[in-house]
Design an enzyme around this catalytic site. Structure first.
Site, mmCIF file in Angstrom:
data_model
loop_
_atom_site.group_PDB
_atom_site.id
_atom_site.type_symbol
_atom_site.label_atom_id
_atom_site.label_comp_id
_atom_site.label_asym_id
_atom_site.label_seq_id
_atom_site.Cartn_x
_atom_site.Cartn_y
_atom_site.Cartn_z
ATOM 1 C CG ASP A 144 -1.889 1.114 1.284
ATOM 2 O OD1 ASP A 144 -1.565 2.207 0.756
ATOM 3 O OD2 ASP A 144 -2.978 0.923 1.828
ATOM 4 C CG ASN B 266 -0.249 1.845 -12.313
ATOM 5 O OD1 ASN B 266 -0.663 2.371 -13.340
ATOM 6 N ND2 ASN B 266 -1.010 1.028 -11.576
ATOM 7 C CE1 TYR C 119 -6.178 10.420 -11.585
ATOM 8 C CE2 TYR C 119 -6.370 11.980 -13.399
ATOM 9 C CZ TYR C 119 -5.977 10.741 -12.920
ATOM 10 O OH TYR C 119 -5.383 9.835 -13.763
ATOM 11 C CE LYS D 121 -2.457 10.488 -11.830
ATOM 12 N NZ LYS D 121 -1.606 9.326 -11.548
ATOM 13 C CB THR E 94 -8.756 0.985 -16.359
ATOM 14 O OG1 THR E 94 -8.832 2.399 -16.083
ATOM 15 C CG2 THR E 94 -7.588 0.706 -17.280
#
Ligand code: NAP
Length: 235
Positions: A63, A90, A159, A163, A194
Protein backbone atom coordinates in the site's frame (compact mmCIF):
# COMPACT_ATOMS: atom_id res chain seq x y z
CA UNK A 1 17.38 -15.51 -5.68
CA UNK A 2 19.39 -13.18 -7.86
CA UNK A 3 18.78 -12.62 -11.54
CA UNK A 4 20.51 -11.27 -14.58
CA UNK A 5 17.07 -10.22 -15.85
CA UNK A 6 15.92 -6.68 -15.11
CA UNK A 7 14.04 -6.41 -11.82
CA UNK A 8 10.89 -4.25 -11.87
CA UNK A 9 8.35 -3.13 -9.31
CA UNK A 10 4.85 -2.02 -10.33
CA UNK A 11 2.54 -0.41 -7.78
CA UNK A 12 -1.18 -1.03 -8.12
CA UNK A 13 -0.40 -4.08 -10.25
CA UNK A 14 -3.54 -6.09 -9.55
CA UNK A 15 -5.80 -4.45 -12.15
CA UNK A 16 -6.00 -1.98 -15.01
CA UNK A 17 -2.87 -0.32 -16.33
CA UNK A 18 -0.65 -1.62 -13.52
CA UNK A 19 -1.57 -5.22 -14.19
CA UNK A 20 -0.96 -4.87 -17.93
CA UNK A 21 2.36 -3.08 -17.26
CA UNK A 22 3.46 -6.01 -15.08
CA UNK A 23 2.37 -8.44 -17.82
CA UNK A 24 4.24 -6.60 -20.57
CA UNK A 25 7.43 -6.20 -18.53
CA UNK A 26 7.33 -9.89 -17.62
CA UNK A 27 6.76 -10.53 -21.33
CA UNK A 28 10.13 -8.84 -21.94
CA UNK A 29 11.72 -11.25 -19.48
CA UNK A 30 11.80 -8.98 -16.43
CA UNK A 31 11.41 -10.31 -12.92
CA UNK A 32 8.40 -8.24 -11.88
CA UNK A 33 7.19 -7.60 -8.37
CA UNK A 34 3.47 -7.22 -8.97
CA UNK A 35 2.29 -5.33 -5.91
CA UNK A 36 -1.20 -4.70 -4.62
CA UNK A 37 -2.82 -3.37 -1.46
CA UNK A 38 -4.29 -6.79 -0.72
CA UNK A 39 -1.97 -9.79 -0.99
CA UNK A 40 -4.74 -11.99 -2.38
CA UNK A 41 -5.24 -9.54 -5.26
CA UNK A 42 -1.55 -9.67 -6.12
CA UNK A 43 -1.57 -13.47 -5.94
CA UNK A 44 -4.66 -13.73 -8.15
CA UNK A 45 -3.15 -11.44 -10.80
CA UNK A 46 0.10 -13.39 -10.80
CA UNK A 47 -1.76 -16.70 -11.08
CA UNK A 48 -3.67 -15.33 -14.09
CA UNK A 49 -0.70 -13.78 -15.87
CA UNK A 50 2.30 -15.95 -15.08
CA UNK A 51 1.54 -18.88 -17.43
CA UNK A 52 1.72 -16.64 -20.52
CA UNK A 53 5.00 -14.80 -19.93
CA UNK A 54 8.69 -15.69 -20.07
CA UNK A 55 9.65 -13.51 -17.10
CA UNK A 56 8.95 -14.06 -13.43
CA UNK A 57 5.99 -12.49 -11.66
CA UNK A 58 6.18 -12.22 -7.90
CA UNK A 59 3.16 -11.14 -5.87
CA UNK A 60 3.64 -8.74 -2.99
CA UNK A 61 1.58 -6.56 -0.70
CA UNK A 62 2.26 -2.87 -0.99
CA UNK A 63 0.00 0.00 0.00
CA UNK A 64 1.80 3.13 -1.16
CA UNK A 65 0.37 5.11 1.74
CA UNK A 66 2.08 2.76 4.21
CA UNK A 67 5.79 3.44 4.73
CA UNK A 68 6.24 0.15 6.62
CA UNK A 69 4.94 -1.81 3.61
CA UNK A 70 7.29 0.00 1.27
CA UNK A 71 10.34 -0.58 3.44
CA UNK A 72 9.41 -4.25 3.87
CA UNK A 73 9.30 -4.71 0.09
CA UNK A 74 12.56 -2.79 -0.30
CA UNK A 75 14.21 -5.18 2.19
CA UNK A 76 12.79 -8.17 0.29
CA UNK A 77 14.08 -6.84 -3.05
CA UNK A 78 17.48 -6.19 -1.50
CA UNK A 79 17.66 -9.71 -0.11
CA UNK A 80 16.37 -11.45 -3.25
CA UNK A 81 17.91 -9.34 -6.00
CA UNK A 82 20.29 -6.78 -4.49
CA UNK A 83 19.00 -4.05 -6.81
CA UNK A 84 15.94 -2.60 -8.56
CA UNK A 85 16.09 -1.67 -12.23
CA UNK A 86 12.61 -0.28 -12.91
CA UNK A 87 10.12 1.40 -10.60
CA UNK A 88 6.67 2.07 -12.06
CA UNK A 89 4.69 4.39 -9.78
CA UNK A 90 1.26 3.49 -11.13
CA UNK A 91 -1.07 3.37 -8.11
CA UNK A 92 -3.60 6.21 -8.02
CA UNK A 93 -7.12 7.03 -6.89
CA UNK A 94 -9.99 9.42 -7.29
CA UNK A 95 -10.59 10.73 -10.79
CA UNK A 96 -13.04 13.20 -9.24
CA UNK A 97 -14.78 14.49 -12.36
CA UNK A 98 -17.95 15.36 -10.42
CA UNK A 99 -16.04 17.81 -8.18
CA UNK A 100 -14.95 21.39 -8.70
CA UNK A 101 -12.04 23.27 -7.15
CA UNK A 102 -14.34 26.02 -5.87
CA UNK A 103 -16.17 23.59 -3.60
CA UNK A 104 -13.88 20.53 -3.28
CA UNK A 105 -13.71 18.76 0.08
CA UNK A 106 -10.11 19.40 1.05
CA UNK A 107 -9.97 16.25 3.19
CA UNK A 108 -10.63 14.32 0.00
CA UNK A 109 -8.02 16.33 -1.87
CA UNK A 110 -5.45 15.62 0.86
CA UNK A 111 -6.37 11.92 0.83
CA UNK A 112 -5.86 11.85 -2.94
CA UNK A 113 -2.46 13.51 -2.70
CA UNK A 114 -1.47 10.96 -0.06
CA UNK A 115 -1.72 8.20 -2.69
CA UNK A 116 -1.11 9.93 -6.01
CA UNK A 117 1.75 12.20 -4.96
CA UNK A 118 3.20 11.10 -1.62
CA UNK A 119 2.76 7.41 -2.46
CA UNK A 120 4.98 7.76 -5.50
CA UNK A 121 7.38 10.06 -3.65
CA UNK A 122 7.92 7.79 -0.64
CA UNK A 123 8.23 4.71 -2.87
CA UNK A 124 10.88 6.43 -4.99
CA UNK A 125 12.79 7.54 -1.90
CA UNK A 126 12.70 4.07 -0.36
CA UNK A 127 13.92 2.35 -3.52
CA UNK A 128 16.62 4.85 -4.46
CA UNK A 129 19.41 2.90 -2.76
CA UNK A 130 18.41 -0.17 -4.81
CA UNK A 131 17.95 1.80 -8.03
CA UNK A 132 21.46 3.20 -7.54
CA UNK A 133 22.78 -0.37 -7.73
CA UNK A 134 21.16 -0.92 -11.13
CA UNK A 135 23.22 -0.54 -14.29
CA UNK A 136 20.22 1.06 -16.07
CA UNK A 137 17.81 2.50 -13.47
CA UNK A 138 14.45 3.85 -14.65
CA UNK A 139 11.55 5.46 -12.78
CA UNK A 140 8.20 5.89 -14.51
CA UNK A 141 5.58 8.05 -12.84
CA UNK A 142 2.21 7.23 -14.38
CA UNK A 143 0.65 10.65 -14.77
CA UNK A 144 -2.15 12.15 -16.81
CA UNK A 145 -2.88 14.98 -19.17
CA UNK A 146 -5.14 16.14 -16.30
CA UNK A 147 -1.90 17.26 -14.63
CA UNK A 148 -0.75 19.40 -17.55
CA UNK A 149 -0.77 23.07 -16.48
CA UNK A 150 -0.80 24.17 -20.12
CA UNK A 151 -3.88 22.10 -20.96
CA UNK A 152 -5.57 22.42 -17.55
CA UNK A 153 -9.24 23.34 -17.23
CA UNK A 154 -11.63 23.21 -14.28
CA UNK A 155 -13.05 20.05 -12.71
CA UNK A 156 -11.43 16.88 -11.29
CA UNK A 157 -9.58 19.11 -8.80
CA UNK A 158 -8.02 16.52 -6.50
CA UNK A 159 -6.89 14.32 -9.37
CA UNK A 160 -5.64 17.17 -11.58
CA UNK A 161 -3.67 18.83 -8.78
CA UNK A 162 -2.23 15.48 -7.70
CA UNK A 163 -0.98 14.74 -11.21
CA UNK A 164 0.41 18.28 -11.69
CA UNK A 165 2.31 17.74 -8.44
CA UNK A 166 3.48 14.31 -9.62
CA UNK A 167 4.79 15.97 -12.77
CA UNK A 168 6.67 18.51 -10.66
CA UNK A 169 8.11 15.69 -8.56
CA UNK A 170 9.22 14.01 -11.78
CA UNK A 171 11.19 17.11 -12.78
CA UNK A 172 12.74 17.46 -9.31
CA UNK A 173 13.83 13.82 -9.08
CA UNK A 174 15.06 13.73 -12.66
CA UNK A 175 17.24 16.77 -12.16
CA UNK A 176 18.64 15.60 -8.83
CA UNK A 177 19.37 12.12 -10.20
CA UNK A 178 20.62 13.08 -13.66
CA UNK A 179 24.29 12.83 -12.69
CA UNK A 180 23.65 9.30 -11.42
CA UNK A 181 22.06 8.37 -14.77
CA UNK A 182 18.74 7.44 -13.19
CA UNK A 183 16.14 8.30 -15.84
CA UNK A 184 12.88 9.61 -14.34
CA UNK A 185 9.92 10.39 -16.59
CA UNK A 186 6.19 11.02 -16.34
CA UNK A 187 3.93 9.15 -18.75
CA UNK A 188 0.29 9.75 -19.60
CA UNK A 189 -1.22 6.50 -20.88
CA UNK A 190 -4.06 8.33 -22.67
CA UNK A 191 -7.72 7.56 -22.04
CA UNK A 192 -7.76 3.85 -21.26
CA UNK A 193 -10.74 1.58 -20.59
CA UNK A 194 -10.10 0.57 -16.97
CA UNK A 195 -12.13 0.89 -13.79
CA UNK A 196 -10.81 4.44 -13.47
CA UNK A 197 -11.05 5.38 -17.15
CA UNK A 198 -14.47 3.83 -17.68
CA UNK A 199 -15.79 2.49 -20.98
CA UNK A 200 -14.88 4.09 -24.30
CA UNK A 201 -11.14 4.48 -23.80
CA UNK A 202 -8.40 2.70 -25.69
CA UNK A 203 -7.61 -0.92 -24.81
CA UNK A 204 -5.26 -1.20 -21.88
CA UNK A 205 -2.35 -2.70 -23.85
CA UNK A 206 -2.17 0.47 -25.97
CA UNK A 207 -1.89 2.77 -22.94
CA UNK A 208 0.78 0.61 -21.41
CA UNK A 209 3.05 0.72 -24.47
CA UNK A 210 4.23 4.23 -23.54
CA UNK A 211 4.89 3.17 -19.95
CA UNK A 212 6.97 0.19 -21.06
CA UNK A 213 8.80 2.47 -23.49
CA UNK A 214 9.83 4.75 -20.58
CA UNK A 215 10.69 1.75 -18.40
CA UNK A 216 13.06 0.34 -21.01
CA UNK A 217 14.71 3.49 -22.36
CA UNK A 218 18.33 3.19 -23.50
CA UNK A 219 20.95 5.01 -21.42
CA UNK A 220 20.87 7.81 -24.02
CA UNK A 221 17.12 8.24 -23.45
CA UNK A 222 15.40 11.32 -22.01
CA UNK A 223 14.94 12.18 -18.36
CA UNK A 224 12.64 14.73 -16.74
CA UNK A 225 10.11 14.49 -19.56
CA UNK A 226 6.33 14.12 -19.84
CA UNK A 227 5.29 11.73 -22.59
CA UNK A 228 2.38 9.95 -24.20
CA UNK A 229 3.08 7.13 -26.63
CA UNK A 230 6.76 8.12 -26.52
CA UNK A 231 6.02 11.68 -27.71
CA UNK A 232 6.46 14.80 -25.53
CA UNK A 233 3.29 16.15 -23.92
CA UNK A 234 2.80 19.78 -22.86
CA UNK A 235 3.61 20.36 -19.17
N1 NAP B 1 -7.47 4.89 -17.18
C1 NAP B 1 -7.18 6.07 -17.72
O1 NAP B 1 -7.85 6.53 -18.66
C2 NAP B 1 -6.01 6.86 -17.20
C3 NAP B 1 -5.68 8.04 -17.86
C4 NAP B 1 -4.59 8.79 -17.43
C5 NAP B 1 -3.84 8.31 -16.37
N2 NAP B 1 -4.17 7.16 -15.73
C6 NAP B 1 -3.33 6.72 -14.62
O2 NAP B 1 -2.94 5.37 -14.81
C7 NAP B 1 -2.71 4.75 -13.53
C8 NAP B 1 -3.52 3.48 -13.44
O3 NAP B 1 -4.88 3.80 -13.65
P1 NAP B 1 -5.99 2.71 -13.94
O4 NAP B 1 -6.87 3.29 -14.97
O5 NAP B 1 -5.39 1.37 -14.14
O6 NAP B 1 -6.77 2.77 -12.54
P2 NAP B 1 -7.58 1.65 -11.75
O7 NAP B 1 -8.14 0.66 -12.69
O8 NAP B 1 -8.50 2.38 -10.84
O9 NAP B 1 -6.44 0.93 -10.87
C9 NAP B 1 -5.78 1.66 -9.87
C10 NAP B 1 -4.80 0.75 -9.18
O10 NAP B 1 -4.14 1.51 -8.14
C11 NAP B 1 -4.23 0.75 -6.95
N3 NAP B 1 -4.15 1.58 -5.75
C12 NAP B 1 -4.96 2.57 -5.35
N4 NAP B 1 -4.56 3.05 -4.16
C13 NAP B 1 -3.45 2.34 -3.81
C14 NAP B 1 -2.58 2.35 -2.71
N5 NAP B 1 -2.75 3.20 -1.67
N6 NAP B 1 -1.53 1.50 -2.70
C15 NAP B 1 -1.33 0.64 -3.71
N7 NAP B 1 -2.14 0.55 -4.77
C16 NAP B 1 -3.20 1.40 -4.82
C17 NAP B 1 -5.55 0.02 -7.05
O11 NAP B 1 -5.60 -1.03 -6.11
P3 NAP B 1 -7.02 -1.61 -5.50
O12 NAP B 1 -7.48 -2.65 -6.48
O13 NAP B 1 -6.61 -2.15 -4.16
O14 NAP B 1 -7.96 -0.45 -5.40
C18 NAP B 1 -5.47 -0.46 -8.50
O15 NAP B 1 -4.61 -1.57 -8.61
C19 NAP B 1 -3.09 5.80 -12.50
O16 NAP B 1 -1.93 6.47 -12.07
C20 NAP B 1 -4.01 6.73 -13.27
O17 NAP B 1 -4.04 8.01 -12.69
C21 NAP B 1 -5.24 6.42 -16.12
Amino acid sequence: MSTASPVSLVTGGNRGIGRETARQLAGLGHAVLLSARRPEDAERAVADLAPGVPGTLLPCRLDVTDADDIHAIARRVEEEFGRLDVLVNNAAINYDTSQRAVSADLHEVRHTLETNLFGAWRTAQAFLPLLRRSPHPRVVNVSSESGSLELMSGGAPAYGVSKAALNALTRKLADELRAERILVNAVCPGWIATDMGGPGGDPVDQGVAGIVWAATLPDSGPTGGFFRKGEPLAW
